[in-house]
Design an enzyme around this catalytic site. Structure first.
Site, short mmCIF file in Angstrom:
data_model
loop_
_atom_site.label_atom_id
_atom_site.label_comp_id
_atom_site.label_asym_id
_atom_site.label_seq_id
_atom_site.Cartn_x
_atom_site.Cartn_y
_atom_site.Cartn_z
CD1 TRP A 35 -135.02 25.67 -9.48
CD2 TRP A 35 -133.96 23.71 -9.40
NE1 TRP A 35 -133.79 25.90 -8.94
CE2 TRP A 35 -133.11 24.71 -8.86
CE3 TRP A 35 -133.49 22.40 -9.45
CZ2 TRP A 35 -131.82 24.43 -8.38
CZ3 TRP A 35 -132.22 22.12 -8.96
CH2 TRP A 35 -131.40 23.12 -8.45
CD GLU A 48 -137.70 27.04 -3.82
OE1 GLU A 48 -136.99 27.19 -2.81
OE2 GLU A 48 -137.62 27.77 -4.82
CE1 TYR A 129 -137.16 31.34 -0.57
CE2 TYR A 129 -137.13 28.99 -0.08
CZ TYR A 129 -136.81 30.05 -0.91
OH TYR A 129 -136.16 29.81 -2.10
CG ASP A 147 -133.02 33.02 -0.14
OD1 ASP A 147 -133.01 34.26 -0.32
OD2 ASP A 147 -132.40 32.22 -0.87
#
Length: 363
Positions: A35, A48, A129, A147
């Site tokens: 990714w 995510e 987030y 995070d």
């Protein structure tokens, strides 16, 4: 007094040179993750969501298979729920998959992926987030993503003893990272990833940080003061609730019984092996089977298992029984192929393996 106040203010801010030291290190040392090779918001979003409370190593295979099954947002939006759940099987936190599809349907309605923080935040299953991570990586927007890794890095850099479970502390960390984010879209796209990569691989949890390999060690107050290993401070979690269950593997003519869980609550809508609360001995288990209209022909195996969720632990005993009868209306009898085609959560993994082995031996 003025000097001390000035020092305190400095220690509550991140050094402006953080990106200058961190980004070159990231370019040279970042893990090669799929990714990270795209700016397409769809695969970034999928990654995510999968990475929420799940290790990178566990996600990699799921990510590849998921995108092969649903290569576009439209494909995901149109997928049958059973197919979606099967692709997610074993990854856990199944509400993530349902929220993905709900959000995909919304994106299809909009005609395009939202390209602002607020637009991303409006999607089901997307919080601060995730919205920030997608906004920065896909669209180059200056939105700091915080995070657990980012929290740990910042608290050590600042030698801060605040409790990271306090939402106010997380907001403060976001503001501090936001203040030092670079300006160019190319650097914005990797800044959040670099901070989190540092926390995952160098300034890591569960042991001393590898300060000798840290590209920003010259900026780190906790390293200078010898307090890095003690940080961050985190309030202890509440003890998980424990639940006991008895699981039944009912075998009949080369098939095993499944039933669908409730559409709400834990593991909602997934398939499970019939089970009841409490640990039952064989006598009590036989009464349950009889109450379901099944006649026991043979007791074939007894298996214990435990599964840990975030807030609850399941302690299970399971019985493998050869039976006669149809059982309740909500029982679905499936062969080996049918079992493989239904999404059974990993909480029942020990029993799934047993059922698959028994059914395949009958082929």
């Amino acid at each position: 007094m003025y000097t001390q106040t000035k020092q305190q203010k400095q220690e509550q801010s991140l050094p402006a040179e953080l990106p200058r030291l961190l980004l070159p290190w990231f370019r040279e040392n970042a893990r090669d993750l799929p990714w990270r090779h795209t700016t397409d918001p769809y695969p970034i979003w999928v990654s995510e969501i999968m990475l929420q409370q799940t290790r990178v190593a566990a996600v990699l295979g799921y990510y590849t298979r998921f995108l092969a099954a649903f290569p576009t947002v439209a494909d995901l939006a149109a997928a049958p729920e059973e197919q979606l759940m099967k692709q997610w099987e074993g990854l856990g936190y199944y509400s993530r998959a349902r929220n993905l599809q709900k959000a995909a349907k919304r994106i299809v309605e909009l005609g395009a992926f939202p390209d602002t923080y607020d637009g991303l935040l409006s999607l089901s299953g997307v919080g601060d987030y995730t919205a920030s991570a997608i906004a920065s990586a896909a669209f180059g927007l200056r939105e700091a993503a915080v995070d657990g890794n980012a929290l740990r890095v910042v608290m050590r850099l600042r030698d801060c003893r605040d409790d990271i479970t306090d939402p106010k502390v997380k907001r403060a960390v976001r503001d501090q990272l936001q203040a030092v984010m670079p300006e160019s879209p190319a650097e914005i796209r990797i800044f959040n990833q670099a901070v989190m990569e540092l926390g995952a691989t160098v300034c890591a949890p569960n042991g001393p940080p590898a300060c000798d390999r840290c590209p920003v060690r010259s900026l780190c107050l906790s390293r200078a003061r010898g307090s890095a290993e003690a940080l961050p401070i985190k309030a202890p979690k509440k003890a998980r609730r424990q639940e006991e269950k008895t699981v039944f593997l009912f075998l009949r003519n080369g098939k095993v019984a499944l039933r669908r869980r409730s559409r709400s609550g834990l593991l909602a809508g997934l398939w499970e092996f019939p089970n009841v609360e409490h640990i039952l001995d064989e006598s009590a288990a036989a009464e349950v089977a009889a109450g379901w209209g099944l006649t026991t022909k043979a007791w074939e195996n007894r298996l214990t298992a435990k599964h840990i969720f975030t807030h609850v632990e399941w302690h299970m005993i399971g019985y493998t029984l050869a039976v006669e009868g149809d059982g309740p209306e909500d029982f679905l009898w499936v062969d080996a192929k049918g079992l493989a085609g239904h999404a059974v959560p990993s909480a029942f993994g020990r029993y799934y393996q047993e059922a698959a082995a028994r059914l395949n031996s009958d082929l």
